[in-house]
Scaffold this active site. Sequence first.
Site, PDB file in Angstrom:
ATOM      1  N   ASN A 270      -5.259   4.714  -5.891  1.00 59.36           N
ATOM      2  CA  ASN A 270      -5.358   4.592  -4.999  1.00 59.36           C
ATOM      3  C   ASN A 270      -6.159   5.190  -4.332  1.00 59.36           C
ATOM      4  O   ASN A 270      -6.487   6.086  -6.072  1.00 59.36           O
ATOM      5  CB  ASN A 270      -4.708   4.152  -3.880  1.00 59.36           C
ATOM      6  CG  ASN A 270      -5.137   3.493  -2.614  1.00 59.36           C
ATOM      7  OD1 ASN A 270      -5.902   4.283  -2.036  1.00 59.36           O
ATOM      8  ND2 ASN A 270      -4.039   3.303  -1.377  1.00 59.36           N
TER       9      ASN A 270
ATOM     10  N   CYS B  96     -28.696  15.609 -24.942  1.00 60.18           N
ATOM     11  CA  CYS B  96     -29.910  15.208 -24.976  1.00 60.18           C
ATOM     12  C   CYS B  96     -30.264  13.690 -24.533  1.00 60.18           C
ATOM     13  O   CYS B  96     -29.741  12.750 -24.008  1.00 60.18           O
ATOM     14  CB  CYS B  96     -29.869  14.961 -26.775  1.00 60.18           C
ATOM     15  SG  CYS B  96     -31.522  14.481 -27.409  1.00 60.18           S
TER      16      CYS B  96
ATOM     17  N   CYS C 144      -2.331   5.354  -0.132  1.00 60.65           N
ATOM     18  CA  CYS C 144      -3.228   5.853   1.250  1.00 60.65           C
ATOM     19  C   CYS C 144      -2.507   7.312   1.792  1.00 60.65           C
ATOM     20  O   CYS C 144      -1.756   7.590   1.901  1.00 60.65           O
ATOM     21  CB  CYS C 144      -3.220   5.001   3.195  1.00 60.65           C
ATOM     22  SG  CYS C 144      -4.263   5.719   3.747  1.00 60.65           S
TER      23      CYS C 144
ATOM     24  N   CYS D  74     -21.539  23.562 -37.870  1.00 63.78           N
ATOM     25  CA  CYS D  74     -21.288  22.089 -37.128  1.00 63.78           C
ATOM     26  C   CYS D  74     -19.945  21.637 -36.892  1.00 63.78           C
ATOM     27  O   CYS D  74     -19.238  20.999 -37.772  1.00 63.78           O
ATOM     28  CB  CYS D  74     -22.736  21.303 -37.037  1.00 63.78           C
ATOM     29  SG  CYS D  74     -22.261  19.830 -35.711  1.00 63.78           S
TER      30      CYS D  74
ATOM     31  N   ASN E  54       0.646  -0.690  -0.373  1.00 61.13           N
ATOM     32  CA  ASN E  54       0.005   0.328   0.129  1.00 61.13           C
ATOM     33  C   ASN E  54       1.339   1.518  -0.739  1.00 61.13           C
ATOM     34  O   ASN E  54       1.177   1.638   1.502  1.00 61.13           O
ATOM     35  CB  ASN E  54      -0.896  -0.250   0.809  1.00 61.13           C
ATOM     36  CG  ASN E  54      -2.061   0.761   1.024  1.00 61.13           C
ATOM     37  OD1 ASN E  54      -1.473   1.938   0.978  1.00 61.13           O
ATOM     38  ND2 ASN E  54      -3.209   0.466   1.761  1.00 61.13           N
TER      39      ASN E  54
ATOM     40  N   CYS F  65     -23.947  18.258 -28.107  1.00 66.10           N
ATOM     41  CA  CYS F  65     -25.354  18.292 -27.908  1.00 66.10           C
ATOM     42  C   CYS F  65     -26.429  17.142 -28.129  1.00 66.10           C
ATOM     43  O   CYS F  65     -27.190  16.429 -27.247  1.00 66.10           O
ATOM     44  CB  CYS F  65     -26.133  18.872 -29.588  1.00 66.10           C
ATOM     45  SG  CYS F  65     -25.279  17.700 -30.467  1.00 66.10           S
TER      46      CYS F  65
END
Lengths: 415, 454
Positions: A200, A389, A135, A379, A132, A385
């Site tokens: 983690n 939607c 943490c 566009c 570990n 969009c």
Amino acid sequence: MADLTTNFAGIISPNPFWLASAPPTNMGSMVERAFDAGWGGAVWKTLGEPIRNVSSRLAAIDHGPSRMIGLNNIELITDRPLDVNLKEIYECKKKYPDNALIVSLMVESKQEAWHEIVKMAQDAGADGLELNFGCPHGMSERGMGAAMGQVPEYTCMVTEWVKEVATVPVIVKLTPNVTDINYPAEAAVKGGADALSLINTINSVIGVDLDTMVPHPNVNGKAAHGGYCGPAVKPIALNMVSELARNEKVTIPISGIGGITTWQDAAEFLLLGAANVQVCTAVMHYGYRIVEDLIDGLNNYLDEKGISSVSDLVGRSVPRVTTWGNLDLNYKTVARVDYSKCIQCNLCHIACEDGAHQCIDLVKNDDGKVFPVVDEGECVGCNLCYLVCPAPDCIEMVRLDDGSNPVTWRELSSE
Amino acid sequence: MKSKLSKDQIEKNFAEINPRMSKAEAKFESNRCLFCYDAPCTRACPTHIDVPAFIKKIATDNLKGSARVIFDANPIGATCARVCPVEALCEGACVEKTLMEKPIEIGRLQRYATDTITGNGAHVFEAGDPNGMSVGVIGTGPAGLSAATYLARLGYKVTMYEKKALAGGLDTYGMAEYKMSQKIALDEVRLVESLGVEIKVDTAIVAGDVGAGLVPAQRDECREIGFSSLFESHDAVFLGIGLGATNKLKIPGEDLDGVFDALWFIEQIKTRDWHGIHVGDTVAVIGAGNTAIDAVTQAKRLGAGKVMMIYRRSENDISAYDYEYELAKKDGIDFFWHSSPIEILGDGKVEALRCRLNDGSDEIFDIRCDMVVKAIGQEKQKSFFDSVGIDTDEKGRVVVAGNRMTTRENIFAGGDCVNGGKEAVDASQAGKLAAMGIHEKLTGMTVSFAGSGR
């Protein structure tokens, strides 16, 4: 039925779903119930010098009606006596020989301390060890956890210490609280790690109580930063996993962790290079029982795709991830609205108007109803969009270019 | 005849049909709202409340802000939350209805938000700085309360005149009790008063022999003020006097004991003096509008054994909203279609309603009953308007210009007396537009309020 068995750095598990080192793996009776529910493996809550926890440890953010899309905790490693944990690990492994039982470890930065705890965990029957180094709260203030994972030299050094005595595979769990995940990962590889697991939890202050003005979770009027996890962190985890999957120096398997709640989440981690996955928050929210649909859903997905083994899924999307400079600048899509499905909420219009490129106009039809009309010339194919939607299959992003002559920024800039 | 049911049973029968949402419900439902842009619900609301805005504020626990959005566009937002035909208006237009067949419960959310204000009596708005001018508002129903609110917010001294003992008009006296109790209407009246609006109750406005909204029998119950004297104290007058008495059937037996106006019957129920209210054992309600539904459903709730709705045309022709008709069906009402009442039979007291079938057979038949309720619409107050020199159209409705001014200088009108009889929410919008018209006429300055379309 696809074969869900996984061999993760030599650790065999009946399926790719492990419980992450966390409260759901706090003790023998819990891990046993988890195995009964169908979990393939479990990473025992981190062993070390038993600590004293505070009361009030968790806090979460909700989104609309959805509870706990992000969870923050300040709980430390195990607060149970080492001998009790080891005895339960031994009994659990004896009772569930086919499940993967990994033990998470964290002790101070001393070679003898690591040697000692590694030997104890192995003697108890652990199939693997997880270091570990991730943490981010509490333990890091004592020079452990993320404090080790944030310094590649420490990561390498401690991994080497562990490997000096380890007889089972060693997984190094990485902290995401770094600017570049590649450095600690490469350090772990250099130190001899057999596998990596990530992410983690992320440093976090989850929010402030607007009445008392004390941040959550309130420990007698004060708060400390915690570790953030849950569905909200999944994209961050996916990015880090995919980065390591593409890193040629990272030659060892990756255990994917971060916000996995559904089989789809798990499949995405696997596709981006994780050899298995670890789950915590979803179990803390709904219980061990969620593994049933994780298994069932993944199985059906693999069957549907004609993939016979879960290991065949691992990494399939990795070649699809590249750097921005390699993307085709000539690829062109535009939004098309299926008016039979449009409900006239106009969210596409206002999103495009205020948040994108002003190319969806509201046009009144003969019945006085207002409809969004896309100016395809304007566009840019940004997808906004389509994303806002709420009506299924109403907006489709349609490819307009003919597919010929792809060109990338990299190519252009090298000319 | 008095109800045979126990008080507890009647209270149960009159429990609110749309109870207050719990916090959990409100949270869930408000989060379901998509926050449409140029939202269909807002367009469908006659007062154009910014529905997505108030719903999102519920979702963020900003209930005061939510109530402000509502009352800004509709001063009787608490009443409308309960009595609006939402299925035909906001909820009928909700995109979630298209998407999920289940619109957002806008009415109940509106109630949730407004409850926080009506409960404590403190308005979310303040009266404007006094501008030295005064407006008289005749009638304290939806139109008058709305006009008075906006005028007070603009700084006018507003005096309202109400012929009855309680202000609120049909909000107070005419709403089915299971939809809304009188307390809500009176709470909302108090909000208007909190803006400094003075309400003179038991005060009728009369022109010659004719009182505004008065039936002759009421004349000795209240003091009277001559219409022409109003301009001694007011710079402008707003007429929100609604409609008159229930139409006459003009058939023999109409004066028998046991024949009642639907409005009178509904008004009795508002007292909640359950055993003081007259209700028959077999009740025939004539008409098929929303008022007729209110009458049949409440007669049933009071304990009438058999309740019938008598209508001269077909089921497809009824003017009641679909959901109102459904409610009547659920309550077990018997329907007589194509049935024209031609005589009420009885020796002093009602014994039967004689009808002719309109299906071509012309068959005559009698319906045994001990109570007849007339719900066939209300008269226009043409004679009052004639006597004060205000033009009405061929249907007896007050003629107003775009600024809501009548054909008489500085006299404005709105609500049922202009539109012929619509919803409270329509009257509320009319009051808003009239207040704007009055301000513009008296000061030459334009003004706009939320949902006024400006």
